[in-house]
Motif scaffolding. Structure first.
Motif, PDB file in Angstrom:
ATOM      1  N   ASN A 199      -1.253   5.072  -0.691  1.00 56.53           N
ATOM      2  CA  ASN A 199      -2.625   4.741  -0.315  1.00 56.53           C
ATOM      3  C   ASN A 199      -3.535   5.954  -0.388  1.00 56.53           C
ATOM      4  OD1 ASN A 199      -2.110   2.047   0.062  1.00 56.53           O
ATOM      5  ND2 ASN A 199      -1.736   2.244   2.252  1.00 56.53           N
ATOM      6  N   LYS A 200      -3.014   7.140  -0.101  1.00 54.96           N
ATOM      7  CA  LYS A 200      -3.832   8.352  -0.211  1.00 54.96           C
ATOM      8  C   LYS A 200      -4.244   8.608  -1.653  1.00 54.96           C
ATOM      9  CE  LYS A 200      -2.588  11.033   3.807  1.00 54.96           C
ATOM     10  NZ  LYS A 200      -2.046  12.287   4.312  1.00 54.96           N
ATOM     11  N   LYS A 213       2.052   5.043   2.709  1.00 54.03           N
ATOM     12  CA  LYS A 213       0.989   5.937   3.180  1.00 54.03           C
ATOM     13  C   LYS A 213       0.617   6.935   2.086  1.00 54.03           C
ATOM     14  CE  LYS A 213      -0.243   8.835   7.064  1.00 54.03           C
ATOM     15  NZ  LYS A 213       0.136   9.350   8.355  1.00 54.03           N
TER      16      LYS A 213
END
Length: 134
Positions: A104-105, A101
């Motif tokens: 991906n940011k 996560k």
């Protein structure tokens, strides 16, 4: 044949795969150490000091000879190790989820600025309106 094999082994993809496997092994050892040495004692504290890895259901107890040696070892279902493995899986899955996560940011593209002036749709509408007038 040896030359073809050498060319295959020395390609970038194979070397990248080898590095990834070695790193995955090292990360696996770190994660297993974190789970078994840090997280499981915390889980044990919240469950009343239970050590899951020692939990078992004895099907047949060990038979001890007169001299104190074990003549037949016990037969037991070691369900505590399975519970520990499930807890490890949940913890590792959550940590990997958080890592992916966060990664991906960093890879999200910046939003494109709105185009200046009329959009293509507006121009086409103007052309349509002009054609209707003629």
């Amino acid at each position: 044949m040896f030359k073809e094999f050498k060319n295959f082994i020395m390609t970038k993809n194979v070397i990248d795969l080898a590095v990834a496997v070695i790193l995955a092994s090292a990360v696996g050892m770190v994660v297993n150490g974190f789970v078994s040495d840090i997280m499981m004692p915390i889980v044990g504290m919240f469950t009343g000091g239970i050590d899951f890895s020692d939990m078992k259901y004895v099907l047949s107890p060990a038979i001890v000879g007169a001299d104190g040696s074990i003549t037949k070892p016990e037969n037991a279902i070691m369900y505590g190790k399975w519970v520990t493995a499930i807890i490890n899986l949940i913890i590792v899955g959550f940590v990997l989820f958080m890592i992916v996560k966060a990664y991906n940011k960093t890879k999200e593209p910046a939003p494109e600025p709105a185009p200046k002036g009329p959009s293509e749709l507006d121009i086409l509408k103007e052309i349509r309106d002009e054609l209707k007038k003629q």
